[in-house]
Write an enzyme that holds these catalytic residues in place. Structure first.
Site, PDB file in Angstrom:
ATOM      1  N   SER A 143     -20.216  32.706  10.638  1.00 36.70           N
ATOM      2  CA  SER A 143     -19.173  33.421   9.902  1.00 36.70           C
ATOM      3  C   SER A 143     -18.317  32.486   9.060  1.00 36.70           C
ATOM      4  O   SER A 143     -18.112  31.310   9.415  1.00 36.70           O
ATOM      5  CB  SER A 143     -18.285  34.132  10.918  1.00 36.70           C
ATOM      6  OG  SER A 143     -17.110  34.593  10.309  1.00 36.70           O
TER       7      SER A 143
ATOM      8  N   TYR B 286     -12.460  34.064  17.558  1.00 33.15           N
ATOM      9  CA  TYR B 286     -13.762  34.496  17.046  1.00 33.15           C
ATOM     10  C   TYR B 286     -14.417  33.355  16.246  1.00 33.15           C
ATOM     11  O   TYR B 286     -15.560  32.956  16.508  1.00 33.15           O
ATOM     12  CB  TYR B 286     -13.598  35.751  16.177  1.00 33.15           C
ATOM     13  CG  TYR B 286     -14.825  36.074  15.363  1.00 33.15           C
ATOM     14  CD1 TYR B 286     -16.018  36.398  16.001  1.00 33.15           C
ATOM     15  CD2 TYR B 286     -14.802  36.036  13.970  1.00 33.15           C
ATOM     16  CE1 TYR B 286     -17.165  36.665  15.256  1.00 33.15           C
ATOM     17  CE2 TYR B 286     -15.931  36.309  13.232  1.00 33.15           C
ATOM     18  CZ  TYR B 286     -17.110  36.621  13.870  1.00 33.15           C
ATOM     19  OH  TYR B 286     -18.224  36.873  13.141  1.00 33.15           O
TER      20      TYR B 286
ATOM     21  N   LYS C 231     -17.827  31.015  17.113  1.00 30.26           N
ATOM     22  CA  LYS C 231     -18.999  30.857  16.237  1.00 30.26           C
ATOM     23  C   LYS C 231     -19.230  29.378  15.916  1.00 30.26           C
ATOM     24  O   LYS C 231     -20.369  28.915  15.862  1.00 30.26           O
ATOM     25  CB  LYS C 231     -18.805  31.662  14.949  1.00 30.26           C
ATOM     26  CG  LYS C 231     -18.890  33.172  15.172  1.00 30.26           C
ATOM     27  CD  LYS C 231     -20.319  33.663  15.136  1.00 30.26           C
ATOM     28  CE  LYS C 231     -20.466  35.073  15.613  1.00 30.26           C
ATOM     29  NZ  LYS C 231     -21.728  35.708  15.300  1.00 30.26           N
TER      30      LYS C 231
END
Ligand code: UFG
Length: 329
Positions: free
Chosen positions: A117, A141, A145
């Site tokens: 991402s 988040y 990743k």
């Protein structure tokens, strides 16, 4: 040989399964259906209802099937939720990756294409963002990743599993024929939220801030079409098959569009007025996020087809208007 698609019943994963079928590959899906939809996967595709944190089911899948490579989409992916529940993200995403890589080492699976991402970069230091730019995630988040990328790097060194990590920017749109598309409850991303207004599911769209230092005061994002994204994964898989080394690529369309421009484009695509409320800024939103996808174009030979707002929004609208209740229609 088959391709194991982890999280293949989700929004991006299901478009990947579609692409694999189109390319005469044999996809096999594992999905825990927490946010994915069984109906998004054609009946002819072998489906395991399970969680990648379950070493027993992974062992079974790798034993029962002749698997060439893994494409990994199975993760929690909401920035706001990750700030409130970081441990959920560390468990599902990072621990999930640990179990998956352990199973791949055990069963000698040598290739993985990973769904990463733009959130790995955090607040960008320059636009367009390049893969070599610093990665300082500003939420759990993005941190999860980035950590998953690092896990693959070290497992590559130790065990020879090669990986391609694809850092997506803002994914939107749906399959051209509208048979699959985005369906989250509640909807979490700009394009489906805008389209809920003409669908009469919400009265207005709230724009999070109109005082950013951008051309019209609203945030600029790089919207990339989900079908173009699936195509990039296919190219990444073939790149690994050709024996190339592990690498990281941005995937965007290279164009920045503002929230207001997206709403105007949705008005045109739907032929309806869309009521707008100007709200406050949302915490943590950078003013501009635009990718340089030059590396993916140069190295993978990727060429996104849906680069206009109209192309992205009209395919999304085609899906939503024919499936106002998502996969429950
Ligand atoms: N927005 C609104 N109103 C809404 C929803 C969104 O104005 O109701 C705005 C946001 O403020 C932002 C833009 O629309 O400026 C896009 O917002 P999204 O929530 O659709 O997407 P984000 O840019 O926040 O998130 C995307 C990906 C994440 C990724 C992140 C990287 O969806 O997975 O970029 O920073 F982590």
């Amino acid at each position: 040989m088959s391709i194991l698609v982890c999280g293949g019943a989700g929004y991006i994963g299901s478009h990947m399964v579609d692409k694999l079928l189109e390319e005469n590959e044999i996809p096999i899906v594992i999905d825990n259906l927490r946010t994915g939809h069984r109906q998004a996967i054609p009946d002819k595709v072998k489906f395991y209802n399970g969680d990648i944190r379950d070493a027993v089911i992974l062992d079974r899948i790798f034993t029962e099937n002749d698997i060439d490579a893994v494409i990994h989409f199975a993760a929690c992916s909401l920035v706001g939720e990750s700030v409130e529940k970081p441990l959920l993200y560390f468990n599902n995403n990072i621990y999930g990756m640990q179990i998956l890589l352990e199973a791949m080492v055990k069963h000698h699976i040598g290739k993985i294409v990973f769904s990463s991402s733009a959130a790995t970069y955090g607040e960008p230091q320059r636009i367009p963002i390049k893969e070599s730019d610093p990665t300082e995630p500003t939420n759990p988040y993005g941190e999860s990743k980035r950590t998953m990328e690092k896990m693959m790097k070290w497992v590559n060194s130790a065990h020879g599993i090669r990986y391609i990590s694809l850092r997506y920017f803002n994914v939107a749109g749906a399959a051209e024929d509208g048979h699959i598309g985005e369906a989250h409850t509640p909807e979490s991303h700009l394009v489906p939220i805008i389209l809920q207004v003409p669908l009469k599911k919400r009265a207005a769209i709230t724009v999070y801030g109109s005082d950013y230092p951008t051309k019209d005061g609203t945030c600029i994002r790089d919207y990339v079409h989900v079908v173009d994204l699936a195509d990039a994964h296919m190219k990444a898989l073939n790149y690994l098959r050709q024996g190339n080394s592990s690498d990281i690529f941005n995937l965007g369309s290279g164009n920045g569009f503002s929230v207001k421009e997206m709403i105007d484009s949705a008005k045109k695509a739907t032929g309806q007025d869309i009521k707008v409320i100007i709200g406050k800024r949302r915490a943590g939103d950078p003013a501009r996020l635009v990718a340089s996808s030059e590396k993916a174009e140069r190295v993978l030979g990727w060429q996104p087809k849906y680069t206009s707002m109209e192309a992205i929004i009209s395919t999304a609208w085609n899906w939503h208007k024919t499936h106002p209740n998502g996969f429950n229609d």
